[in-house]
Design a protein around this motif. Structure first.
Motif, short mmCIF file in Angstrom:
data_model
loop_
_atom_site.label_atom_id
_atom_site.label_comp_id
_atom_site.label_asym_id
_atom_site.label_seq_id
_atom_site.Cartn_x
_atom_site.Cartn_y
_atom_site.Cartn_z
N PHE A 220 -55.65 -6.93 42.26
CA PHE A 220 -56.81 -6.62 41.43
C PHE A 220 -57.67 -7.86 41.27
N GLY A 221 -57.03 -8.94 40.85
CA GLY A 221 -57.77 -10.19 40.69
C GLY A 221 -58.34 -10.67 42.01
N GLY A 222 -57.52 -10.51 43.06
CA GLY A 222 -57.94 -10.98 44.37
C GLY A 222 -59.21 -10.30 44.84
N LEU A 223 -59.28 -8.98 44.61
CA LEU A 223 -60.47 -8.25 45.06
C LEU A 223 -61.70 -8.66 44.26
N ALA A 224 -61.48 -8.87 42.94
CA ALA A 224 -62.60 -9.36 42.13
C ALA A 224 -63.09 -10.69 42.69
N MET A 225 -62.11 -11.50 43.06
CA MET A 225 -62.44 -12.80 43.60
C MET A 225 -63.22 -12.67 44.91
N LEU A 226 -62.79 -11.71 45.74
CA LEU A 226 -63.47 -11.51 47.02
C LEU A 226 -64.94 -11.16 46.79
N VAL A 227 -65.15 -10.24 45.85
CA VAL A 227 -66.54 -9.88 45.55
C VAL A 227 -67.30 -11.13 45.10
N GLY A 228 -66.65 -11.92 44.24
CA GLY A 228 -67.27 -13.16 43.78
C GLY A 228 -67.62 -14.08 44.93
N PHE A 229 -66.67 -14.23 45.86
CA PHE A 229 -66.90 -15.10 47.02
C PHE A 229 -68.08 -14.60 47.84
N VAL A 230 -68.14 -13.27 48.03
CA VAL A 230 -69.22 -12.72 48.85
C VAL A 230 -70.57 -13.03 48.19
N TYR B 259 -49.41 -23.14 52.41
CA TYR B 259 -49.98 -24.35 52.99
C TYR B 259 -51.41 -24.08 53.45
N GLY B 260 -51.57 -22.92 54.09
CA GLY B 260 -52.91 -22.55 54.56
C GLY B 260 -53.89 -22.43 53.40
N LEU B 261 -53.40 -21.87 52.31
CA LEU B 261 -54.28 -21.65 51.15
C LEU B 261 -54.87 -22.96 50.65
N VAL B 262 -54.02 -23.99 50.58
CA VAL B 262 -54.52 -25.22 49.98
C VAL B 262 -55.38 -26.05 50.92
N ILE B 263 -55.24 -25.80 52.24
CA ILE B 263 -56.07 -26.61 53.14
C ILE B 263 -57.30 -25.85 53.64
N ALA B 264 -57.41 -24.56 53.29
CA ALA B 264 -58.54 -23.79 53.80
C ALA B 264 -59.85 -24.33 53.25
N ASP B 265 -60.84 -24.37 54.13
CA ASP B 265 -62.15 -24.86 53.68
C ASP B 265 -63.21 -23.78 53.85
N ASP B 266 -62.77 -22.54 53.95
CA ASP B 266 -63.72 -21.44 54.08
C ASP B 266 -63.28 -20.43 53.04
N VAL B 267 -64.21 -19.94 52.25
CA VAL B 267 -63.77 -19.08 51.14
C VAL B 267 -63.02 -17.86 51.66
N TYR B 268 -63.47 -17.34 52.81
CA TYR B 268 -62.80 -16.14 53.32
C TYR B 268 -61.42 -16.47 53.88
N LEU B 269 -61.32 -17.61 54.51
CA LEU B 269 -60.01 -18.02 55.01
C LEU B 269 -59.07 -18.23 53.83
N LEU B 270 -59.60 -18.84 52.78
CA LEU B 270 -58.80 -19.03 51.58
C LEU B 270 -58.31 -17.68 51.06
N PHE B 271 -59.22 -16.72 51.08
CA PHE B 271 -58.83 -15.39 50.60
C PHE B 271 -57.76 -14.77 51.49
N VAL B 272 -57.87 -15.01 52.78
CA VAL B 272 -56.85 -14.49 53.70
C VAL B 272 -55.47 -14.98 53.27
N PHE B 273 -55.37 -16.29 53.06
CA PHE B 273 -54.06 -16.84 52.68
C PHE B 273 -53.68 -16.41 51.27
N TRP B 274 -54.67 -16.30 50.44
CA TRP B 274 -54.44 -15.89 49.05
C TRP B 274 -53.74 -14.53 49.02
N GLU B 275 -54.30 -13.58 49.77
CA GLU B 275 -53.69 -12.25 49.79
C GLU B 275 -52.38 -12.25 50.56
N ALA B 276 -52.29 -13.12 51.55
CA ALA B 276 -51.02 -13.20 52.28
C ALA B 276 -49.91 -13.61 51.32
#
Lengths: 534, 959
Positions: B168-178, B120-137
């Protein structure tokens, strides 16, 4: 308020004296030791508040004005590290009291564990407040000699062997450090850090680089960076669990702290940043590959320790305020989480009789509490959000992207890969030691364990014993602290950021030691490149 | 919204004890929370569907721009409904799915609820890092849920695989977000989409983000983890691996598409990988016999399908994509839940073993068939409505002449044909009566409420299909964030005789044919080449990493101290040598030596050092090292530092004695050399490092930029420190802080010696004299000696001398020691007190006193030592440190700096005047510590080692 500064060293030393005098009364010793570290914790918290509001605290011991007397300085960076160290030392102390590590002291002419532990603490604290290069050396010596005692505690053949590696390498590094001090004194005629900083600007660049590299090599051994870190996994893991925990958590970070002072205060010009970045990258990669190849949890954790030192060094090597702040935050995170993981490993060892994943199994079922106490810091170290490991890494990535050099981008890739491999090494432990049923352990054959290097078994496997409650409580508290780093990440990062700003450019530090305006005066007289932060 | 997230977090913690105590009904309680979130989301409909959005925002880490901010717009609203709605139903379903005695149920329940919260958090997050938090969770919870059956090896392997692949994908994504956040200067997701930054770095960033999305949504080449993840319990498969988590990637693509669909590579990558995934998944689904695996591959295929449509990046495709996403969530979770019920009932999921289930469980069959019809795209279901929209939008794209459009259209069409085929295979396999297969009796009595969750989901697919304009009103808001290209399309059951309808009919007809063909293909034994099954690739990479790691580690981690030292020294030579060669600062003049004796001493020191490295015997080596030390003392003396010379001589002497004490117990000869570094190489490294150090010293001194601070020291020492001996004033006052530190070093060393020698006290269990007994025995001896009536002890020069064996006694030595002992002690005290103005000091004094003790020990043995110093070494050390640190601390009480010294002039009448400087107290501390150290060393290396030796001899005699 300056009077608080020397107390962080005097309190543990006086308590060490007390612990020696009351050598035959273990309860009293425990009380003294816990009290001393608790007092330092309070002191450092108070100083943290003071320096954050009013700027650095600087004093000169014995009333001799700097640069003649020994300067002791607490700025934001020092205060933060003092406090975190005090917390960690206290947590590990409780764990070791629970484990009964000091048992058996009654026969010896001096009591060993508590005084030595306090001396070690005093050394760590002294290193963080030293405003004098030679005194920094003394701080290192204090903690090193105490660590020699602790690493050989119990005197088994393996510990002596590991101890010899550790002691000889440490002596070599101390020797290099001492030689560097002599050379720096030769060139600048002073050992006061602030004054060195001022005078170093006048030293010809080519010689300055020689001195700079020499000091970095000495600190690099202590901080365990590639290729100066091979000794570490061969020495740390054999010590008793709490000793390893405090070594892994704190001692290497004192080396990193020294590197930070070197880069920001003594040699603030970016002349070696690129080289340092390359070293950091190698440290990251070679370290984590070592971790992936280990079968023993404590050894594996020692390798992750080395690898993650690379993150901190890289933050420093970026040479920007953002990088420094990220490195500071990462240090705090890593001190706490690495210590916690080693304590958890200590619980695993106590419960399962081994720390080899080839021998452990079924821990989730037989010890669910230990499972939680391992899992949370494991995710944290693996950089899984929202834990502090993630925040630290994110901050480093952010600083790298802002710096924008090719190496910084390479780091982002390498840093992410290292993070994944860390998680791999740790999750494998989880899969095998916690999930796998204990009946499956015999003759287990798997692709993910096929290439693991089996380490010599550390001591014979013991019966599963009941774990003293204090050990669990101590570990739980440390896990709680590690989680608190996430909960309080906002203010903590803000503080780390201010600390980073503080040390970008040596001006603030110099002015606090040698009087306001000194650095500006020097800047005016020497054509200085570096700006001093407010 | 943040409150809901907090409730999720707390509830999942509470759920653990709750499930432990009340068991399965706890799931019903748990279902209330996503249900509440569902209701809350519904309640926001008026705002959201009118084009507004609901936001909440808190600052987390300002310096990194990290915020805890949530935003409920149309896309998030739809996703929230799916996530919470399906979540609630699946939790309800769990109550019946698990047995009451299921292992690890409390853990499962709380993790599943926590997962729902993170999703639920993932879909409502409006901050890329917050989204990543839920993504990895969600990744971590998925890891734990896949591995739920911890005893099964396949579960554990699949869990690890899913964790590694998605991280693996998540970390690539994090770099992308940064990269994205730093380029754009904001971490706010909606802002990043509304005002996309530009530049090459942005393309890289977006590709990295897509990598994350692709791995999470199990697209080719990462598709292998999803079927393996079916090792999880079926509710997990239905929720995580069909309705929710795997949709995260699709969601992210949908979220970014309005801003980034036009960057180069976006459409190409997504359409290509989507189509490949859709075809591979569908092809493999046709070959499965396990119903769950069939669905899993079907899901892979459908995720590819969704990616193609959502990634196509046009207004109509977006509309179609979101509708398809809703449809897929409904029918796929239904089908998984149905398969779970079948498994529960029949005890198997193998379609070759199932027969006649359609007649035995008609309600179940109806539920499944409705959902399957939606999956196949039959009217009047939502699946049909969505697929119509897809065909229409892709036809439009292709019609504009876009190659990507044609590839997408063709791929989707073929994929849909295969989808029809495997859907038919599923229904036929699950429910038909098969000749020759017994219809098995139900294992469990089925309760009607087991069917609630699939029935609701299935019915929703039907209802929404009948109300296409309602769905249209939901999703149009999102679609309209794309620029309109033509007359906007609207979802409907009937658009007239359009090309899309023709395509739908064609797909259904060919799908029926494909089923027949696939049956024939299966029998022929042909299969999709394994190369496309990248599972093999995963293992190869993993093994490669393991092998590389092992190789690197074996190379660097030799376990050999000489090797490590060599590496460090070579690094030193390389790192310092290079800049040194480039150095241009050299001295103009060079004084080789200031006195000829210096040269002689230097040569002596060098020879001794060289000889020490080649010494064959331990004692020889120790003495040679000692010679170097005494040579240093001579150099100090020559350079005008009598204090240092005196101290150095004493230190060397004490060290030699300590060594001798230890060497008693060691073999005379040094062991075999087995260094891993060649002797010559070692010699070379040694010489090179020596030269390096010498050269640096030369260069450093040449560059002296300012007068050294030591020039001021003599003046300061006299005026401020009130002492004429500048060395002593430095030690106890100017740099007393260092001395205090070194005192603690000495103490630590003392504890170390004791720790190593008295090691038996903590480990072994040999019966031995306790400390108290030993003291008692000494006291007893003393009493006898002091007794004038005991003639046997008369005439003893040293009190405890009698305890020694006759062959170890030397009357001569005893006499001398008896005569000089007190004189030496007096001398040591003199040195201590005189030190402030003349050579001496606490350190030298302490060493002298220590030597006095040494002489007592050497002459009279360990009992004599006990008599000479009936003190506890620990107490001496402690007292010394107390003096030193106390002297440092007391001035603080008077508001002065630590260690500040002062002096008193005392008139002692007849004895004259005395000037007492408080730093003498500090020096007394030094004195005590040094005496304590000596005593400790004698107790440990002397007395205790004696005892070891006696024990060893006794054992020898006995055996």
């Amino acid at each position: 308020m300056n009077a608080l500064v020397p107390l962080v060293v005097l309190v543990p030393l006086l308590s060490a004296a007390g612990a020696l005098v009351f050598g035959r009364r273990p309860r009293l010793q425990q009380l003294i030791t816990v009290g001393a570290l608790g007092a330092v914790l309070v002191l450092s918290a108070v100083m943290l508040g003071i320096v954050d509001n009013d700027g650095p605290l600087a004093m000169s011991v014995g009333g001799w004005t700097a640069p003649f007397g020994i300067a002791l300085v607490v700025d934001r960076l020092s205060a933060l590290l003092l406090m975190v160290s005090a917390i960690v030392l206290l947590g590990v102390l409780l764990f070791s009291v629970g484990q009964g590590l000091a048992d058996g002291d009654e026969e010896t002419p001096v009591s060993i564990y508590y005084p030595t532990y306090l001396v070690l603490s005093a050394g760590v604290f002294n290193a963080f407040i030293a405003g004098d290069l030679f005194n920094l050396y003394v701080g290192f010596e204090i903690l090193l000699v105490a660590s020699y005692v602790l690493i050989t505690l119990g005197g088994t053949e393996q510990r002596i062997r590991a101890g010899i590696t550790y002691i000889v390498v440490s002596l070599l590094s101390s020797l290099l450090f001492l030689a560097s001090i002599a050379m720096i004194y030769g060139a600048t005629g002073t050992v006061n850090l602030a004054q060195i900083s001022l005078r170093m600007q006048e030293v010809p660049e080519d010689l300055r680089i020689v001195l700079h590299v020499m000091l970095l090599v000495a600190f690099g051994i202590k901080a365990a960076v590639f290729p100066l870190a091979f000794w570490l996994p061969d020495s740390y893991p054999t010590a008793p669990a709490p000793v390893t925990a405090v070594f892994a958590g704190l001692l290497t970070k004192v080396g990193v702290y020294a590197i930070i002072r070197t880069e920001t205060l003594l040699f603030p010009l970016p002349e070696l940043n690129t080289a340092l970045m390359v070293v950091a990258l190698f440290t990251l990669v070679v370290g984590i590959l070592g971790a992936v190849a280990q079968v023993d949890i404590k050894r594996m954790l020692s390798f992750t320790l080395i690898s993650h030192i690379g993150y901190m060094v890289l933050g420093v090597a970026l040479g920007t305020a953002a990088g420094m702040s990220a490195a500071i935050f990462y240090i705090v995170h890593h001190i706490v989480v690495q210590t916690t993981l080693f304590l958890s490993a200590g619980l695993i060892e106590r419960h399962g009789g081994s720390t080899s994943i080839n021998r452990l199994g079924g821990l989730l079922k037989s010890a669910p509490v230990i499972a939680v106490l391992f899992f949370v810091p494991m995710l944290n170290l693996g950089g899984i959000p929202p834990f502090s490991g993630f925040i630290g890494k994110l901050a480093l990535f952010d600083a790298s992207a802002r710096e924008g050099s090719a190496l910084a981008y390479v780091f982002m890739g390498v840093g992410a890969a290292v993070s994944l491999l860390t998680l791999y090494a740790l999750a494998r432990v989880w899969n095998l030691a916690f999930w796998r049923r204990s009946e499956e352990v015999e003759d287990y054959d798997s692709t993910i364990t096929a290439l693991l290097r089996s380490a010599p078994e550390m001591g014979s496997p013991r019966e599963q014993r009941r774990i003293p409650r204090l050990m669990t409580v101590a570990t739980t508290s440390m896990v709680a602290v590690s989680v608190a780093l996430t909960v309080l990440a906002g203010p903590l990062y803000a503080f780390a950021d201010r600390a980073g700003q503080n040390i970008t450019g040596p001006g603030t530090y110099i002015d606090s030691v040698l009087g306001p305006g000194t650095s500006a005066e020097a800047d005016a007289s020497v054509d200085s490149v570096n700006g001093s932060a407010p | 919204m943040l409150v809901i997230l907090a409730v999720f977090a707390v509830a999942s913690l509470v759920l653990y004890p709750l499930t432990r105590s009340i068991g399965r009904p706890a799931f019903a309680v748990a279902a209330l929370i996503p249900a509440a979130a569902f209701v809350y989301t519904i309640a926001q409909a008026p705002t959201v569907l009118a084009g507004g959005s609901v936001r909440e925002q808190y600052l987390w880490i300002a310096e990194l721009g990290m915020q805890v901010s949530t935003r409920l717009d149309v896309l998030a609203w739809v996703m929230s409904l799916v996530v919470t709605g399906v979540g609630a139903l699946v939790l309800l379903y769990c109550m019946r799915y698990f047995d009451a005695d299921e292992e690890g149920l409390p853990r499962f329940a709380s993790i599943l609820l926590a997962f729902a919260g993170s999703m639920y958090g993932l879909v409502i997050a409006d901050d890329v890092y917050l989204l990543f938090v839920f993504w990895e969770a969600t990744t971590v919870f998925s890891y734990l849920l896949i591995g739920h059956y911890t005893g099964r090896r396949a579960s554990r392997g699949a869990a690890l695989q899913a964790l590694l692949v998605t991280t693996f994908g998540g970390l690539a994504m994090l770099v992308g977000f940064v990269l994205l956040a730093v380029t754009a200067g904001t971490t706010q997701l909606s802002a990043l989409v509304a005002n996309p930054p530009e530049g090459a770095i942005v393309i890289v960033a977006i590709m990295l983000v897509l990598l994350g999305a692709v791995s999470k949504s199990a697209l080719f080449p990462f598709h292998f983890w999803l079927p393996a993840a079916m090792a999880a319990p079926t509710p997990v498969s239905a929720y995580l691996h069909a309705a929710a988590m795997v949709k995260a990637g699709v969601y992210l693509i949908a979220r970014l598409a309005p801003g980034y669909a036009d960057i180069p590579g976006w459409r190409e990558v997504l359409v290509l990988f989507g189509v490949i995934t859709m075809l591979i998944g569908a092809g493999r689904a046709l070959r499965q016999y396990d119903l769950k695996l069939l669905l899993a591959f079907g899901t892979v295929s459908q995720l590819g399908f969704l990616t193609v449509v959502v990634g196509a990046g046009s207004r109509d495709a977006a509309l179609a994509g979101l509708a398809l996403l809703i449809a897929h969530a409904l029918y796929k979770s239904t089908l998984f839940l149905v398969v779970g019920i079948i498994d529960h009932r029949a005890g198997t999921r193998d379609l070759r073993k199932l027969s006649g289930l359609g007649r035995d469980a008609p309600a179940l069959a109806v539920i499944a068939i409705v959902a399957a019809a939606s999956m196949a795209g039959l009217p009047p279901l939502i699946g049909f409505v969505a697929k119509e929209a897809v065909f229409d939008s892709l036809l439009a794209m292709a019609g504009e002449g876009s190659t990507v459009g044609w590839v997408a259209l063709a791929g989707v069409a073929v994929g849909s044909i295969l989808t029809v085929a495997y859907t038919a295979r599923l229904i036929w396999g699950a429910f038909s009566r098969k000749p020759g297969v017994e219809s098995a009796p139900p294992l469990h009595r089925q309760r009607v409420d087991f069917l609630i969750a699939p029935a609701v989901l299935s019915a929703a697919g039907l209802v929404l299909g009948l109300l296409p304009n309602v769905v249209d009103s939901w999703v149009a808001g999102y679609a309209d964030s794309f620029p309109p290209a033509r007359e906007p399309y609207h979802l409907a059951l009937w658009h007239g005789l359009t090309p899309a309808l023709g395509l739908s009919v064609l797909v259904l007809v060919l799908g029926a044919g494909a089923l027949l063909v696939s049956g024939w293909v299966n029998r022929s034994g042909w299969h999709v080449p394994e190369a496309l099954g990248s599972n093999e690739m995963y293992w190869r990479i993993l093994r490669g990493v393991d092998r590389g790691a092992a190789r690197v580690t074996v190379t660097t981690q030799r376990g050999s101290l000489p090797f490590y030292l060599s590496v460090i020294l070579i690094a030193l030579l390389a790192f310092v040598g290079v800049p040194l060669v480039l150095n241009r600062t050299w001295p103009d003049t060079f004084t080789f030596m200031s006195h000829p004796v210096e040269g002689a001493v230097a040569i002596l020191v060098i020879i001794a050092a060289l000889a020490a490295t080649t010494a064959q015997k331990r004692f020889q080596a120790v003495v040679l090292v000692g010679v170097s030390g005494y040579g240093m003392a001579a150099l100090f003396a020559l350079l005008g530092a009598p204090d240092l010379a005196l101290t150095q001589v004493l230190v060397e002497t004490v060290t030699l004695i300590a060594f001798v004490l230890v060497l008693r117990r060691l073999p005379a000869r040094l062991g075999e050399r087995h260094g891993s570094v060649h002797r010559l190489a070692r010699a070379g490294i040694g010489v090179a490092v020596g030269l390096l150090m010498g050269t640096i010293a030369l260069a450093a001194l040449a560059a002296r930029v300012d007068a050294p601070i030591s020039d001021e020291m003599p003046r300061l020492a006299y005026e401020g420190g009130h002492g004429q001996n500048v060395v002593n004033v430095m030690l106890v006052d100017l740099r007393g802080w260092d001395t205090m530190g070194e005192l603690s070093v000495v103490i630590a060393a003392a504890t170390g010696v004791a720790s190593l020698i008295f090691v038996s006290g903590r480990r072994d269990y040999l019966p031995r004299l306790s400390r108290r007994d030993a003291q008692e025995r000494v006291r007893e001896t003393l009493r006898r000696v002091a007794d004038p009536n005991d003639a046997t002890e008369r005439g003893s020069w040293l009190l405890a001398g009698r305890t020694l064996a006759a062959r170890n006694r030397s009357i001569m030595l005893e006499v001398v020691v008896r005569l000089v002992f007190h004189a030496i002690i007096l001398l040591s005290i003199f040195l201590l007190l005189a030190g402030h103005n003349a050579p001496g000091g606490g350190f030298a004094g302490g060493l002298v006193a220590g030597l006095a003790l040494v002489s007592r020990y050497l002459a009279g043995g360990r009992h004599e030592l006990g008599a000479a110093a009936p003190l506890d070494a620990g107490k001496l050390l402690g007292a010394g440190l107390l003096f030193a640190a106390g002297t440092a601390a007391v001035p603080l009480l008077f508001g002065a700096d630590a260690l500040t010294s002062t002096w008193f002039e005392l008139d002692l009448g007849w004895f004259g005047e005395i000037v007492f400087v408080t730093s003498t107290l500090f020096d007394s501390g030094v004195y005590l510590v040094v005496v304590g150290l000596t005593l400790d060393v004698l107790r440990s290396l002397g007395a205790e080692v004696d005892r070891h030796q006696e024990d060893a001899e006794q054992t020898e005699v006995r055996s």
